[in-house]
Write a protein that holds these residues in place. Structure first.
Motif, PDB file in Angstrom:
ATOM      1  N   SER A  82      -7.630 -28.230 -21.835  1.00  0.00           N
ATOM      2  CA  SER A  82      -9.019 -28.594 -21.588  1.00  0.00           C
ATOM      3  C   SER A  82      -9.328 -28.395 -20.106  1.00  0.00           C
ATOM      4  CB  SER A  82      -9.255 -30.054 -21.972  1.00  0.00           C
ATOM      5  OG  SER A  82      -8.553 -30.905 -21.086  1.00  0.00           O
ATOM      6  N   LEU A  83     -10.578 -28.557 -19.728  1.00  0.00           N
ATOM      7  CA  LEU A  83     -10.984 -28.370 -18.339  1.00  0.00           C
ATOM      8  C   LEU A  83     -10.276 -29.374 -17.429  1.00  0.00           C
ATOM      9  CD1 LEU A  83     -12.795 -26.934 -16.306  1.00  0.00           C
ATOM     10  CD2 LEU A  83     -14.563 -28.602 -16.819  1.00  0.00           C
ATOM     11  N   ARG A  84     -10.202 -30.636 -17.864  1.00  0.00           N
ATOM     12  CA  ARG A  84      -9.509 -31.663 -17.066  1.00  0.00           C
ATOM     13  C   ARG A  84      -8.035 -31.326 -16.896  1.00  0.00           C
ATOM     14  NH1 ARG A  84     -10.261 -37.248 -19.660  1.00  0.00           N
ATOM     15  NH2 ARG A  84      -8.669 -37.717 -18.128  1.00  0.00           N
ATOM     16  N   ALA A  85      -7.402 -30.839 -17.957  1.00  0.00           N
ATOM     17  CA  ALA A  85      -5.983 -30.500 -17.885  1.00  0.00           C
ATOM     18  C   ALA A  85      -5.760 -29.282 -16.996  1.00  0.00           C
ATOM     19  CB  ALA A  85      -5.436 -30.254 -19.283  1.00  0.00           C
ATOM     20  N   ARG A  86      -6.688 -28.312 -17.013  1.00  0.00           N
ATOM     21  CA  ARG A  86      -6.561 -27.145 -16.139  1.00  0.00           C
ATOM     22  C   ARG A  86      -6.677 -27.538 -14.671  1.00  0.00           C
ATOM     23  NH1 ARG A  86     -10.910 -23.558 -18.349  1.00  0.00           N
ATOM     24  NH2 ARG A  86     -10.875 -24.772 -20.236  1.00  0.00           N
ATOM     25  N   ARG A  87      -7.579 -28.451 -14.369  1.00  0.00           N
ATOM     26  CA  ARG A  87      -7.704 -28.945 -12.995  1.00  0.00           C
ATOM     27  C   ARG A  87      -6.449 -29.687 -12.571  1.00  0.00           C
ATOM     28  NH1 ARG A  87     -13.866 -31.090 -13.633  1.00  0.00           N
ATOM     29  NH2 ARG A  87     -14.879 -29.072 -13.294  1.00  0.00           N
ATOM     30  N   LEU A  88      -5.905 -30.468 -13.479  1.00  0.00           N
ATOM     31  CA  LEU A  88      -4.666 -31.198 -13.195  1.00  0.00           C
ATOM     32  C   LEU A  88      -3.508 -30.222 -12.959  1.00  0.00           C
ATOM     33  CD1 LEU A  88      -3.426 -34.036 -13.063  1.00  0.00           C
ATOM     34  CD2 LEU A  88      -2.970 -33.830 -15.490  1.00  0.00           C
ATOM     35  N   LYS A  89      -3.449 -29.163 -13.750  1.00  0.00           N
ATOM     36  CA  LYS A  89      -2.415 -28.145 -13.587  1.00  0.00           C
ATOM     37  C   LYS A  89      -2.540 -27.476 -12.219  1.00  0.00           C
ATOM     38  CE  LYS A  89      -0.727 -23.877 -15.702  1.00  0.00           C
ATOM     39  NZ  LYS A  89      -0.836 -22.996 -16.864  1.00  0.00           N
ATOM     40  N   ARG A  90      -3.763 -27.173 -11.812  1.00  0.00           N
ATOM     41  CA  ARG A  90      -3.996 -26.557 -10.496  1.00  0.00           C
ATOM     42  C   ARG A  90      -3.516 -27.476  -9.377  1.00  0.00           C
ATOM     43  NH1 ARG A  90      -9.890 -26.215  -9.644  1.00  0.00           N
ATOM     44  NH2 ARG A  90      -9.523 -28.353  -9.009  1.00  0.00           N
ATOM     45  N   ASP A  91      -3.802 -28.772  -9.484  1.00  0.00           N
ATOM     46  CA  ASP A  91      -3.377 -29.730  -8.464  1.00  0.00           C
ATOM     47  C   ASP A  91      -1.860 -29.846  -8.409  1.00  0.00           C
ATOM     48  OD1 ASP A  91      -6.034 -30.142  -7.937  1.00  0.00           O
ATOM     49  OD2 ASP A  91      -6.166 -32.028  -9.065  1.00  0.00           O
ATOM     50  N   VAL A  92      -1.213 -29.840  -9.580  1.00  0.00           N
ATOM     51  CA  VAL A  92       0.248 -29.941  -9.633  1.00  0.00           C
ATOM     52  C   VAL A  92       0.877 -28.706  -9.001  1.00  0.00           C
ATOM     53  CG1 VAL A  92       2.230 -29.931 -11.201  1.00  0.00           C
ATOM     54  CG2 VAL A  92       0.340 -31.498 -11.600  1.00  0.00           C
ATOM     55  N   LYS A  93       0.340 -27.497  -9.319  1.00  0.00           N
ATOM     56  CA  LYS A  93       0.863 -26.271  -8.727  1.00  0.00           C
ATOM     57  C   LYS A  93       0.735 -26.296  -7.213  1.00  0.00           C
ATOM     58  CE  LYS A  93       0.381 -22.630 -12.165  1.00  0.00           C
ATOM     59  NZ  LYS A  93      -0.383 -21.430 -12.538  1.00  0.00           N
ATOM     60  N   LYS A  94      -0.430 -26.743  -6.735  1.00  0.00           N
ATOM     61  CA  LYS A  94      -0.669 -26.792  -5.294  1.00  0.00           C
ATOM     62  C   LYS A  94       0.299 -27.761  -4.618  1.00  0.00           C
ATOM     63  CE  LYS A  94      -4.948 -27.028  -3.882  1.00  0.00           C
ATOM     64  NZ  LYS A  94      -6.281 -27.585  -3.528  1.00  0.00           N
ATOM     65  N   LYS A  95       0.504 -28.914  -5.227  1.00  0.00           N
ATOM     66  CA  LYS A  95       1.393 -29.931  -4.650  1.00  0.00           C
ATOM     67  C   LYS A  95       2.835 -29.432  -4.631  1.00  0.00           C
ATOM     68  CE  LYS A  95       1.672 -34.298  -3.309  1.00  0.00           C
ATOM     69  NZ  LYS A  95       0.875 -34.905  -2.279  1.00  0.00           N
ATOM     70  N   LEU A  96       3.273 -28.793  -5.717  1.00  0.00           N
ATOM     71  CA  LEU A  96       4.646 -28.289  -5.779  1.00  0.00           C
ATOM     72  C   LEU A  96       4.869 -27.136  -4.812  1.00  0.00           C
ATOM     73  CD1 LEU A  96       5.412 -28.462  -9.603  1.00  0.00           C
ATOM     74  CD2 LEU A  96       6.232 -29.969  -7.809  1.00  0.00           C
ATOM     75  N   SER A  97       3.863 -26.268  -4.633  1.00  0.00           N
ATOM     76  CA  SER A  97       4.030 -25.141  -3.708  1.00  0.00           C
ATOM     77  C   SER A  97       4.088 -25.612  -2.255  1.00  0.00           C
ATOM     78  CB  SER A  97       2.915 -24.123  -3.889  1.00  0.00           C
ATOM     79  OG  SER A  97       1.669 -24.692  -3.524  1.00  0.00           O
ATOM     80  N   THR A  98       3.320 -26.652  -1.913  1.00  0.00           N
ATOM     81  CA  THR A  98       3.386 -27.170  -0.543  1.00  0.00           C
ATOM     82  C   THR A  98       4.689 -27.926  -0.307  1.00  0.00           C
ATOM     83  OG1 THR A  98       2.175 -29.171  -1.197  1.00  0.00           O
ATOM     84  CG2 THR A  98       0.876 -27.347  -0.295  1.00  0.00           C
ATOM     85  N   ALA A  99       5.217 -28.561  -1.347  1.00  0.00           N
ATOM     86  CA  ALA A  99       6.488 -29.277  -1.212  1.00  0.00           C
ATOM     87  C   ALA A  99       7.646 -28.296  -1.031  1.00  0.00           C
ATOM     88  CB  ALA A  99       6.729 -30.154  -2.425  1.00  0.00           C
ATOM     89  N   GLN A 100       7.594 -27.144  -1.690  1.00  0.00           N
ATOM     90  CA  GLN A 100       8.654 -26.145  -1.562  1.00  0.00           C
ATOM     91  C   GLN A 100       8.571 -25.421  -0.224  1.00  0.00           C
ATOM     92  OE1 GLN A 100       8.276 -23.633  -4.964  1.00  0.00           O
ATOM     93  NE2 GLN A 100       9.235 -25.086  -6.363  1.00  0.00           N
ATOM     94  N   ALA A 101       7.352 -25.235   0.307  1.00  0.00           N
ATOM     95  CA  ALA A 101       7.179 -24.527   1.576  1.00  0.00           C
ATOM     96  C   ALA A 101       7.648 -25.385   2.742  1.00  0.00           C
ATOM     97  CB  ALA A 101       5.714 -24.155   1.769  1.00  0.00           C
ATOM     98  N   ALA A 102       7.560 -26.702   2.617  1.00  0.00           N
ATOM     99  CA  ALA A 102       7.947 -27.581   3.726  1.00  0.00           C
ATOM    100  C   ALA A 102       9.426 -27.796   3.837  1.00  0.00           C
ATOM    101  CB  ALA A 102       7.275 -28.940   3.552  1.00  0.00           C
TER     102      ALA A 102
END
Length: 98
Positions: free
Chosen positions: A78-98
């Motif tokens: 759903s739209l809410r789940a897609r937004r949540l997925k985007r936030d999770v991807k962003k958080k995980l990518s910043t955690a791996q870059a640091a």
């Protein structure tokens, strides 16, 4: 409120009631939807979603909400789940870059 699972996209199905005399009348089969609060490990927050029991078992089998979202295609979410997925991807990518 639509009767569609926010994680799996499972919705209503149509079929027939069949009598002893083999008369057929239209009916609908609704998914077993539950309002659940799932914990996102990456975001550190809890999220309220409307999920089918089949979807809830699948999330637990995969290892949590974050793993489920990353594994699932955007077409089913759903739209809410897609937004949540985007936030999770962003958080995980910043955690791996640091």
């Amino acid at each position: 409120m639509s009767r569609i699972c926010e994680l799996t996209g499972k919705g209503r199905q149509v079929g027939h009631n069949v009598s002893h005399a083999n008369n057929k009348t239209k009916r609908t089969f609704l998914p077993n939807l539950q309002n659940v609060t799932l914990l996102s490990d990456a975001l550190g927050t809890s999220v309220k979603l409307r999920v089918s029991t089949h979807g809830l078992r699948s999330v637990e089998h995969v290892g949590g909400l974050d793993n489920w979202l990353l594994k699932t295609s955007d077409d089913d979410l759903s739209l809410r789940a897609r937004r949540l997925k985007r936030d999770v991807k962003k958080k995980l990518s910043t955690a791996q870059a640091a």
